[in-house]
Motif scaffolding. Structure first.
Motif, PDB file in Angstrom:
ATOM      1  N   THR A 145       0.846  -1.265   0.001  1.00  0.00           N
ATOM      2  CA  THR A 145      -0.280   0.167  -0.217  1.00  0.00           C
ATOM      3  C   THR A 145       1.302   1.318   0.018  1.00  0.00           C
ATOM      4  O   THR A 145       0.449   1.859   0.153  1.00  0.00           O
ATOM      5  CB  THR A 145      -0.940   0.192   1.108  1.00  0.00           C
ATOM      6  N   ARG A 146       1.838   1.192  -0.515  1.00  0.00           N
ATOM      7  CA  ARG A 146       2.921   1.864  -0.233  1.00  0.00           C
ATOM      8  C   ARG A 146       2.924   2.940   1.254  1.00  0.00           C
ATOM      9  O   ARG A 146       2.713   4.834   1.243  1.00  0.00           O
ATOM     10  CB  ARG A 146       3.158   2.942  -1.231  1.00  0.00           C
ATOM     11  N   ALA A 147       2.974   2.481   2.819  1.00  0.00           N
ATOM     12  CA  ALA A 147       2.572   2.583   3.325  1.00  0.00           C
ATOM     13  C   ALA A 147       3.633   3.678   3.993  1.00  0.00           C
ATOM     14  O   ALA A 147       4.231   4.156   3.456  1.00  0.00           O
ATOM     15  CB  ALA A 147       2.394   1.391   4.590  1.00  0.00           C
ATOM     16  N   SER A 148       2.899   5.094   5.141  1.00  0.00           N
ATOM     17  CA  SER A 148       4.212   6.172   5.752  1.00  0.00           C
ATOM     18  C   SER A 148       3.750   5.993   7.219  1.00  0.00           C
ATOM     19  O   SER A 148       3.549   4.809   7.345  1.00  0.00           O
ATOM     20  CB  SER A 148       4.367   7.341   4.426  1.00  0.00           C
ATOM     21  N   GLY A 196       3.506  -0.595  -3.920  1.00  0.00           N
ATOM     22  CA  GLY A 196       2.076   0.559  -3.176  1.00  0.00           C
ATOM     23  C   GLY A 196       0.892  -0.264  -4.896  1.00  0.00           C
ATOM     24  O   GLY A 196       0.020   0.357  -5.342  1.00  0.00           O
ATOM     25  N   SER A 197       1.255  -1.204  -5.231  1.00  0.00           N
ATOM     26  CA  SER A 197       0.506  -1.615  -6.279  1.00  0.00           C
ATOM     27  C   SER A 197      -0.630  -2.335  -6.135  1.00  0.00           C
ATOM     28  O   SER A 197      -1.642  -3.310  -6.696  1.00  0.00           O
ATOM     29  CB  SER A 197       1.496  -2.592  -7.431  1.00  0.00           C
ATOM     30  N   THR A 410      -3.259  14.417  -4.158  1.00  0.00           N
ATOM     31  CA  THR A 410      -3.244  13.558  -5.051  1.00  0.00           C
ATOM     32  C   THR A 410      -4.008  12.752  -4.216  1.00  0.00           C
ATOM     33  O   THR A 410      -4.613  13.177  -2.817  1.00  0.00           O
ATOM     34  CB  THR A 410      -2.533  12.542  -4.715  1.00  0.00           C
ATOM     35  N   VAL A 411      -5.326  12.466  -3.844  1.00  0.00           N
ATOM     36  CA  VAL A 411      -5.964  11.642  -3.056  1.00  0.00           C
ATOM     37  C   VAL A 411      -5.922  10.314  -2.285  1.00  0.00           C
ATOM     38  O   VAL A 411      -7.079  10.402  -0.831  1.00  0.00           O
ATOM     39  CB  VAL A 411      -7.590  10.891  -4.220  1.00  0.00           C
ATOM     40  N   SER A 412      -5.380  10.233  -2.386  1.00  0.00           N
ATOM     41  CA  SER A 412      -4.456   9.775  -1.222  1.00  0.00           C
ATOM     42  C   SER A 412      -2.841  10.388  -1.251  1.00  0.00           C
ATOM     43  O   SER A 412      -2.257   9.423  -1.910  1.00  0.00           O
ATOM     44  CB  SER A 412      -4.775   8.239  -1.523  1.00  0.00           C
ATOM     45  N   GLY A 413      -2.269   9.815  -0.073  1.00  0.00           N
ATOM     46  CA  GLY A 413      -1.463   9.936   0.769  1.00  0.00           C
ATOM     47  C   GLY A 413      -0.719   9.083   1.262  1.00  0.00           C
ATOM     48  O   GLY A 413       1.000   8.653   1.147  1.00  0.00           O
ATOM     49  N   GLU A 414      -1.121   7.683   1.695  1.00  0.00           N
ATOM     50  CA  GLU A 414      -0.978   6.724   2.169  1.00  0.00           C
ATOM     51  C   GLU A 414      -1.349   5.481   2.636  1.00  0.00           C
ATOM     52  O   GLU A 414      -1.023   4.706   2.569  1.00  0.00           O
ATOM     53  CB  GLU A 414      -0.472   7.477   3.744  1.00  0.00           C
ATOM     54  N   HIS A 415      -3.011   5.966   2.702  1.00  0.00           N
ATOM     55  CA  HIS A 415      -4.119   4.771   3.047  1.00  0.00           C
ATOM     56  C   HIS A 415      -3.726   4.369   1.329  1.00  0.00           C
ATOM     57  O   HIS A 415      -4.452   3.343   1.391  1.00  0.00           O
ATOM     58  CB  HIS A 415      -4.743   5.350   3.023  1.00  0.00           C
ATOM     59  N   GLY A 416      -3.859   4.484   0.114  1.00  0.00           N
ATOM     60  CA  GLY A 416      -4.483   3.513  -0.808  1.00  0.00           C
ATOM     61  C   GLY A 416      -5.371   4.050  -1.352  1.00  0.00           C
ATOM     62  O   GLY A 416      -6.450   5.016  -0.941  1.00  0.00           O
ATOM     63  N   ILE A 417      -5.830   3.312  -2.328  1.00  0.00           N
ATOM     64  CA  ILE A 417      -6.995   3.227  -2.876  1.00  0.00           C
ATOM     65  C   ILE A 417      -8.236   2.195  -2.779  1.00  0.00           C
ATOM     66  O   ILE A 417      -9.044   2.583  -2.323  1.00  0.00           O
ATOM     67  CB  ILE A 417      -6.573   3.054  -4.868  1.00  0.00           C
ATOM     68  N   LEU A 454      -7.768  -1.197  -7.848  1.00  0.00           N
ATOM     69  CA  LEU A 454      -6.939   0.201  -8.733  1.00  0.00           C
ATOM     70  C   LEU A 454      -6.734   0.330  -9.969  1.00  0.00           C
ATOM     71  O   LEU A 454      -6.715   1.419 -10.165  1.00  0.00           O
ATOM     72  CB  LEU A 454      -5.206  -0.284  -7.470  1.00  0.00           C
TER      73      LEU A 454
ATOM     74  N   THR B 179       2.323  14.158  -8.068  1.00  0.00           N
ATOM     75  CA  THR B 179       1.584  15.435  -7.721  1.00  0.00           C
ATOM     76  C   THR B 179       2.400  16.217  -7.325  1.00  0.00           C
ATOM     77  O   THR B 179       3.746  16.087  -7.696  1.00  0.00           O
ATOM     78  CB  THR B 179       0.512  14.744  -7.336  1.00  0.00           C
ATOM     79  N   LYS B 183       4.093  13.162  -1.088  1.00  0.00           N
ATOM     80  CA  LYS B 183       3.773  11.493  -1.741  1.00  0.00           C
ATOM     81  C   LYS B 183       3.194  11.273  -2.043  1.00  0.00           C
ATOM     82  O   LYS B 183       1.782  11.988  -2.165  1.00  0.00           O
ATOM     83  CB  LYS B 183       4.302  11.076  -0.079  1.00  0.00           C
ATOM     84  N   SER B 184       2.220  10.126  -1.953  1.00  0.00           N
ATOM     85  CA  SER B 184       0.811   9.708  -2.965  1.00  0.00           C
ATOM     86  C   SER B 184       0.932   8.079  -2.358  1.00  0.00           C
ATOM     87  O   SER B 184       1.910   7.848  -3.664  1.00  0.00           O
ATOM     88  CB  SER B 184       1.462  10.100  -4.644  1.00  0.00           C
ATOM     89  N   SER B 185      -0.367   7.577  -2.580  1.00  0.00           N
ATOM     90  CA  SER B 185      -0.871   6.344  -2.296  1.00  0.00           C
ATOM     91  C   SER B 185      -1.697   5.644  -3.732  1.00  0.00           C
ATOM     92  O   SER B 185      -2.260   5.159  -3.036  1.00  0.00           O
ATOM     93  CB  SER B 185      -0.964   5.848  -0.898  1.00  0.00           C
ATOM     94  N   ALA B 186      -1.688   7.043  -4.498  1.00  0.00           N
ATOM     95  CA  ALA B 186      -2.974   6.284  -5.126  1.00  0.00           C
ATOM     96  C   ALA B 186      -2.711   5.859  -6.667  1.00  0.00           C
ATOM     97  O   ALA B 186      -2.240   6.239  -7.805  1.00  0.00           O
ATOM     98  CB  ALA B 186      -2.915   7.814  -6.070  1.00  0.00           C
ATOM     99  N   GLY B 187      -2.406   4.309  -6.528  1.00  0.00           N
ATOM    100  CA  GLY B 187      -1.792   3.971  -8.110  1.00  0.00           C
ATOM    101  C   GLY B 187      -0.062   3.763  -8.707  1.00  0.00           C
ATOM    102  O   GLY B 187       0.475   4.321  -7.695  1.00  0.00           O
ATOM    103  N   TYR B 188      -0.122   3.210  -9.331  1.00  0.00           N
ATOM    104  CA  TYR B 188       1.468   2.888 -10.031  1.00  0.00           C
ATOM    105  C   TYR B 188       1.713   4.005 -10.055  1.00  0.00           C
ATOM    106  O   TYR B 188       1.992   5.090  -9.817  1.00  0.00           O
ATOM    107  CB  TYR B 188       0.890   1.526 -10.981  1.00  0.00           C
TER     108      TYR B 188
END
Lengths: 459, 459
Positions: A145-148, A196-197, A410-417, A454, B179, B183-188
């Motif tokens: 999830t490309r967490a932070s 993040g995939s 961006t619509v998500s900085g760390e929680h993901g899609i 995703l 963006t 940072k961003s967690s919005a997709g590949y």
């Protein structure tokens, strides 16, 4: 379940009773931390080796059986819900720290190791792993999830923390991405593509992680502000001046009430910043002084320092627990959680607008955030039976995302899609979303990996 | 040329005499800094806008005409040679700094802006852009090769510096990746996929770059060592202890001779480290002291401090010029240049082995490196007419790469793959190289973008 019976028979031949179709196991792996709901998966498997994962994926690929990776089940956007049925792959039995190399500042771990378990293992080395989402999540899930977390402002996110991966592809092939070197210019960055995939391109079976030296000195403090605007303005000024914050967290009045109730503390119910400074003692002192001046200028009302390691631990545990603490403010409530990230100059207006929207929608909700990198969260408390309230909460979250997009965020900085933000991907990425679909199609032509997440649905 | 006449006619209709098939223009765009050679391209185009790039790519895609991006022509592995003919796209007329946002620490630039031009533009802002390969390269080219330089040890590489891109795909579609948020967690992570793709996945037409605050205080020094081993051991100790170096560069005795001759300096002809410390004055002082103790322990023979900004500028200009200075050691010679990156604990053995190999091969060559991240370079001076010498030099370079792979490193830390290292991609990535081919096929099915580079030839 019947639809994948043949696949499950073949998987049983590989891992025996570490495959389960029992209702209890399926239900446990069909849950979500938040309001997202889906039927449980048809089966759950607990692989213990990469070759088992490889064999399972090859079987599922042949039978077109969906495969969804699972760690601690703490994702906030329904990432791991089996919306199209199939098999959940619970990676938590692959939980060994394989190797720690202090001289190269790296650790090699299996995906089921949690961030806290790794740091416990590292205690004697003088090193630590800084990425800290609220939950004690699995490192495989955090990469997916490309967490932070609270320290991303200083140490970056999982994008920066992952040096190399072992990944099993949809057809069972095993690849190794990245190296143990600090940098590389040798071809496409497959590591970054996998991070993040969200389980849609492969299943992570091993991670090589960058570690950092434990700082010589640490100082942490909380500081109250009269208004949300003042607190956020203080953050923007601090970051624009370039004070190297180790942490700078915002919590609104209601979040502070939740923290007080949870931790038994008595902070005033006002907007707060929680900050930390790391480094050599002289650096920590001068950074803290520089921040103190800005905070005072912005109306900050005195600091409470957490001087002992125990006090600091309590402080950050309270911050990490704020999600669950906030849920307790309204017993029986479910959370609609959302996070966005915006450029620093846009942060004050974005937070103020979110606060306004929550109030106007008549919803009980908190705003907290890793504001040092422009990232903030809303936790909206809703009655899961109240469709109208859910709709209003979702509208607030959607507008927060759209506002972030309008200002270059961006619509998500760390929680993901996951499920929650897939509807915003086209708005954020335009033609880039079609490119993501093409990449997905190239690596998972049968679409078995976490389908419905995703990327756009196959044409 | 004839083979693409139809494509060139259509391109002429778009950009007029900014398309050239003149021999002089073709020759200028068929050169390489190093020993790599190829016939010139069939034509050269100088687009001025993204829509021109888009139109040109759509035309070339229809006609299966190769397209090779071109910046300052300073790549070291023959990346931009038109080995299969076609069109070179010279991006240097797209050289505007579009926007600088100091409050968000970012700049938006066209690909033909050079790193020095950007820093000149930034002077009044208190910010700077830290990525500094030896050449004053174009930022588009630096992104395409995932370049780094002397400050990567502190600020990272182009992987870290690029926040967002505008990219024209093979079929002319324009996408925006990333963006303006931190940072961003919005997709590949399409940004990371494009960075380092060496022009094989798209043509970069705009970059959003992360900037850094100019440090309050800077101190730089050179320090001599009796042996190469001592100097490199000092680097490994420094990094393992965690001193936050802004720069830590190694130069061997012969490289120091070249620097002396080039810069008119009188450093002893011994292995040297060139170091820099950044930060608040107290930090700089304590970091420099801590490093000084390690250097002394390792046999370092006193420091020469570069105290004034002019002295420091001279010092780092000398370092950046060491490539051309070294070439002058043997007039008429051509360079076989190679770089690898290894885990820190493997650096001393890897550098020592490379030095041994160079000596045993009877080749005149230098070793220099951004050793703080385990990255070092050999510049081997060869007579371009002497096939045997070229073969011996290439053998030394190949063994250096294979040794890096054996110890968990990479065949290139920053120069990239180009023509020189494509033969090592299978060894480094195994099945991952096939994955790269699948991604290339997905985004550039006709294989028009820099064909013959980075990925395997289409089946």
């Amino acid at each position: 379940m019947d639809s994948h019976a043949q696949a499950f028979d073949e998987i049983w031949a590989v891992i025996g009773d570490r495959l389960s179709t029992r209702q209890a196991d399926r239900d446990l792996h069909g849950q979500s931390e938040t309001w997202h709901r889906a039927p449980p998966p048809d089966a759950v498997a607990w692989p213990e080796t990469t070759s088992e994962v490889s064999a399972i994926l090859a079987i599922c690929n042949r039978h077109r059986c969906p495969v969804i990776g699972w760690g601690t089940g703490t994702s906030l956007e329904g990432h791991a819900l089996a919306t199209q049925g199939g098999l959940v792959l619970d990676m938590m039995r692959m939980n060994r720290v394989i190797e720690v190399r202090p001289e190269d500042r790296l650790a090699v771990v299996q995906p089921g190791v949690t961030r806290e378990a790794l740091n416990t293992d590292l205690r004697a080395t003088g090193l630590f792993f800084p990425i800290d989402p609220g939950a004690n999540a699995s490192l495989g899930g955090m990469a997916a999830t490309r967490a932070s977390g609270t320290m991303a402002v200083r140490y970056g996110t999982m994008r920066d923390a992952v040096l190399a991966l072992e990944v099993v592809l949809a057809d069972g092939r095993v690849i190794r991405t990245g190296t143990r070197a600090a940098k590389s210019s040798a071809g496409y960055d497959l590591t970054a593509l996998m991070v993040g995939s969200e389980g849609t391109l492969g299943i992570i079976t091993e991670l090589t992680l960058r570690l950092h030296g434990q700082p010589e000195d640490v100082a942490a403090a909380v500081c109250a502000f009269r208004t949300l605007d003042e607190a956020v303005a203080c953050v923007a000024m601090t970051m624009q001046i370039g004070i190297p914050m180790a942490r700078i967290e915002f919590l609104d009045s209601l979040a502070m009430r939740a923290v007080n109730q949870h931790a038994g503390s008595d902070h005033p119910e006002q907007p707060h910043l929680m900050v930390e400074f790391n480094g050599a003692p002289a650096t920590v002192r001068s950074d803290a002084e520089a921040f103190g001046e800005i905070a005072e200028e912005c109306g900050g009302q005195g600091f409470r320092w957490a001087t002992s390691p125990e006090d600091r631990k309590r402080l950050w545990e309270a911050r990490h627990a704020s999600y669950w603490a906030t849920l307790k403010l309204r017993p029986g409530a479910t959370g609609v959680v959302t996070d966005v990230c915006v450029p620093m100059s846009e942060l004050p207006a974005a937070v103020a607008a979110a606060a306004r929207d929550i109030a106007e929608a008549g919803i009980v909700g908190t705003i907290v955030g890793h504001v040092g990198d422009g990232n903030f969260h809303c936790l909206l408390l809703i009655d899961p039976q109240d469709a109208d309230e859910l709709a209003r909460a979702k509208a607030v979250a959607t507008e927060m995302s759209r506002r972030a997009l309008r200002v270059g965020g961006t619509v998500s900085g760390e929680h993901g899609i996951g499920l929650g933000k897939r509807g915003l991907m086209q708005e954020q990425h335009g033609e880039g979303w079609a490119v993501m679909a093409a990449l997905k199609q190239a690596l998972d032509p049968n679409g078995i990996l976490n389908p419905g997440k995703l990327v756009p649905d196959p044409a």
